[in-house]
Design a protein around this motif. Structure first.
Motif, short mmCIF file in Angstrom:
data_model
loop_
_atom_site.label_atom_id
_atom_site.label_comp_id
_atom_site.label_asym_id
_atom_site.label_seq_id
_atom_site.Cartn_x
_atom_site.Cartn_y
_atom_site.Cartn_z
N SER A 69 0.82 -1.20 0.00
CA SER A 69 0.00 0.00 0.00
C SER A 69 0.86 1.26 0.00
O SER A 69 0.52 2.26 -0.63
N ASN A 70 1.99 1.22 0.69
CA ASN A 70 2.87 2.38 0.80
C ASN A 70 3.77 2.58 -0.41
O ASN A 70 4.35 3.66 -0.59
N ASP A 71 3.93 1.56 -1.23
CA ASP A 71 4.86 1.64 -2.36
C ASP A 71 4.29 2.57 -3.43
O ASP A 71 3.27 2.28 -4.06
N ARG A 72 4.97 3.68 -3.67
CA ARG A 72 4.49 4.70 -4.60
C ARG A 72 4.42 4.20 -6.04
O ARG A 72 3.67 4.74 -6.86
N SER A 73 5.20 3.18 -6.36
CA SER A 73 5.25 2.68 -7.73
C SER A 73 4.25 1.56 -8.00
O SER A 73 4.11 1.12 -9.15
N VAL A 74 3.55 1.11 -6.99
CA VAL A 74 2.61 -0.01 -7.15
C VAL A 74 1.26 0.49 -7.63
O VAL A 74 0.68 1.43 -7.07
N VAL A 75 0.75 -0.13 -8.68
CA VAL A 75 -0.56 0.19 -9.23
C VAL A 75 -1.65 -0.60 -8.53
O VAL A 75 -2.68 -0.07 -8.13
N ALA A 76 -1.45 -1.91 -8.38
CA ALA A 76 -2.47 -2.79 -7.79
C ALA A 76 -1.80 -3.90 -7.00
O ALA A 76 -0.61 -4.21 -7.20
N ILE A 77 -2.55 -4.49 -6.09
CA ILE A 77 -2.09 -5.62 -5.30
C ILE A 77 -2.84 -6.87 -5.76
O ILE A 77 -4.07 -6.86 -5.86
N VAL A 78 -2.10 -7.92 -6.05
CA VAL A 78 -2.68 -9.21 -6.42
C VAL A 78 -2.49 -10.15 -5.24
O VAL A 78 -1.36 -10.44 -4.84
N PHE A 79 -3.59 -10.60 -4.66
CA PHE A 79 -3.56 -11.51 -3.51
C PHE A 79 -3.90 -12.90 -4.02
O PHE A 79 -5.00 -13.14 -4.53
N THR A 80 -2.97 -13.84 -3.89
CA THR A 80 -3.16 -15.17 -4.47
C THR A 80 -2.42 -16.20 -3.65
O THR A 80 -2.11 -15.97 -2.48
N ALA A 81 -2.12 -17.35 -4.26
CA ALA A 81 -1.44 -18.43 -3.54
C ALA A 81 -0.68 -19.30 -4.53
O ALA A 81 -0.88 -19.23 -5.74
N VAL A 82 0.16 -20.15 -3.98
CA VAL A 82 0.98 -21.05 -4.77
C VAL A 82 0.16 -22.27 -5.21
O VAL A 82 -0.66 -22.79 -4.44
N GLY A 83 0.36 -22.72 -6.44
CA GLY A 83 -0.28 -23.95 -6.92
C GLY A 83 -1.61 -23.70 -7.61
O GLY A 83 -2.01 -22.55 -7.86
N ASP A 84 -2.32 -24.80 -7.92
CA ASP A 84 -3.61 -24.69 -8.60
C ASP A 84 -4.74 -25.41 -7.88
O ASP A 84 -5.84 -25.55 -8.40
N LYS A 85 -4.46 -25.88 -6.65
CA LYS A 85 -5.49 -26.60 -5.89
C LYS A 85 -6.32 -25.67 -5.02
O LYS A 85 -7.54 -25.86 -4.90
N ALA A 86 -5.66 -24.69 -4.39
CA ALA A 86 -6.37 -23.87 -3.42
C ALA A 86 -5.78 -22.47 -3.36
O ALA A 86 -4.56 -22.29 -3.34
N PHE A 87 -6.68 -21.47 -3.32
CA PHE A 87 -6.26 -20.14 -2.90
C PHE A 87 -6.04 -20.18 -1.39
O PHE A 87 -4.98 -19.87 -0.89
N CYS A 88 -7.07 -20.59 -0.67
CA CYS A 88 -6.94 -20.67 0.79
C CYS A 88 -8.15 -21.42 1.35
O CYS A 88 -9.27 -21.22 0.89
N THR A 89 -7.90 -22.25 2.34
CA THR A 89 -8.98 -22.97 3.03
C THR A 89 -9.18 -22.45 4.45
O THR A 89 -9.84 -23.09 5.26
#
Length: 362
Positions: free
Chosen positions: A65-85
């Motif tokens: 949020s503080n990074d002046r050069s960041v346009v958007a934040i992508v919240f995700t996870a590793v792999g293809d089975k689960a974002f989060c349980t």
């Protein structure tokens, strides 16, 4: 010299924190502008979050949020089975069960995580790489946009495993899908396919992820269109394709391979669209719409934290230990026996716990 507004400098070990160049609509990297990718990194446990991971997510969102050069934040996870349980059930069962004073401290961190998402100065996209269940559903709904691969599933687990979905779902879900569907999802915990979730208004977009013979196909386990039952006249969604059995559909899934390139392309395109706006006007618009979530979240989060902590002495203790310690395929308590014992006025004690729990069956 610019001031550093981060709370602390931190080396992330439980999650991945990456700064990636923004791409334009033609896929060209833009100099000096980036997206921050925050990824849960516990694929062996379906990207459930531990206490340490929650701390790092809070810090990562603040840093992005503080990074002046960041346009958007992508919240995700590793792999293809689960974002989060959701929360790590092993940690819940082995440390927090029976310790309400400790779980109350943990829930302070959890609440801070949800608030960090809702208070980000940058738009947040939930890249749903797999199932989004329980607490995963809650932190996903705290995001501003959700783009999912269509093999993902969505839903709650609380009342089935000893908790209530009071980490955000009872605050947010009805804003997406309406009170009736929110009530159904939060209580009986039947999951939705990505296609159902999109139809209900829970998701911004869904894309194919399964490849068979080198071609992307829609999720074979569900119909992607609606049809009318000849018997009842009912409009049907989410059923196996006409003429295919569920067994055949599952065999088809097993024959394919997962490819999240369309998901990544869709996320990158969304980030590019956000880049092509006035940043302060974008932030103000997002914050104004977030108020609808915050009205419920800020009103309820502390009382919910108190209840969730005390519940660790009774139903949560039984539910989380059953899920963690029970044999494969039998990880729920005996709900009928529990209700029968409570109807007789029995108190919550070790005798009741052992009587209803699958791990104590002889």
């Amino acid at each position: 010299m610019l001031n550093n507004h981060n709370l602390v400098d931190h080396n992330y070990t439980e999650i991945l924190f990456e700064i990636k160049p923004v791409k334009d609509f033609d896929g060209n990297e833009i100099e000096g502008l980036y997206n921050a990718w925050i990824s849960l990194n516990n694929p062996s446990q379906y990207n459930s979050y531990t206490t340490d991971a929650v701390k790092e997510i809070v810090l990562a969102f603040r840093e992005a949020s503080n990074d002046r050069s960041v346009v958007a934040i992508v919240f995700t996870a590793v792999g293809d089975k689960a974002f989060c349980t959701g929360g790590n059930t092993k940690e819940y069962a082995e440390y927090y069960a029976g310790n309400p004073q400790e779980y109350k401290q943990y829930m302070r961190l959890f609440n801070d995580m949800v608030s960090a998402i809702l208070m980000s100065d940058k738009p947040v996209i939930n890249r749903v790489n797999g199932m989004r269940i329980g607490g995963g559903q809650e932190i996903g709904m705290a995001c501003d946009f959700s783009i999912a691969q269509d093999m993902a599933r969505f839903g709650q687990a609380g009342p089935k495993h000893g908790s209530a979905p009071d980490g955000g779902s009872t605050d947010f879900l009805h804003l997406f899908v309406g009170v009736e569907l929110a009530m159904f999802s939060c209580t009986v915990c039947d999951p939705w396919s990505a296609h159902e979730a999109h139809r209900h208004g829970l998701l911004t977009e869904i894309v194919s992820a399964l490849k068979i013979d080198g071609e992307f196909v829609n999720n074979p386990l569900v119909r992607t269109d609606r049809w009318v039952s000849k018997k009842t006249g009912e409009i049907i969604y989410g059923m196996p394709k006409k003429g295919d059995s569920m067994k055949e559909a599952k065999t088809l899934v097993k024959s394919g391979e997962m490819d999240l390139s369309l998901l990544d392309a869709s996320v990158e395109k969304m980030c590019a669209k956000l880049m092509m706006t006035f940043p302060n006007c974008l932030s103000k618009t997002i914050n104004s719409i977030r108020k609808k979530k915050l009205e419920h979240w800020d009103q309820n989060k502390e009382s919910n934290r108190d209840w969730l902590a005390l519940n660790m002495m009774t139903e949560a203790k039984a539910g989380f230990k059953a899920f963690n310690d029970g044999p494969r395929g039998d990880r729920e308590v005996d709900f009928v026996k529990l209700r029968q014992m409570l109807a007789k006025g029995m108190e919550w004690n070790n005798e009741m716990h052992e009587a209803i729990s699958p791990q104590y069956k002889k």
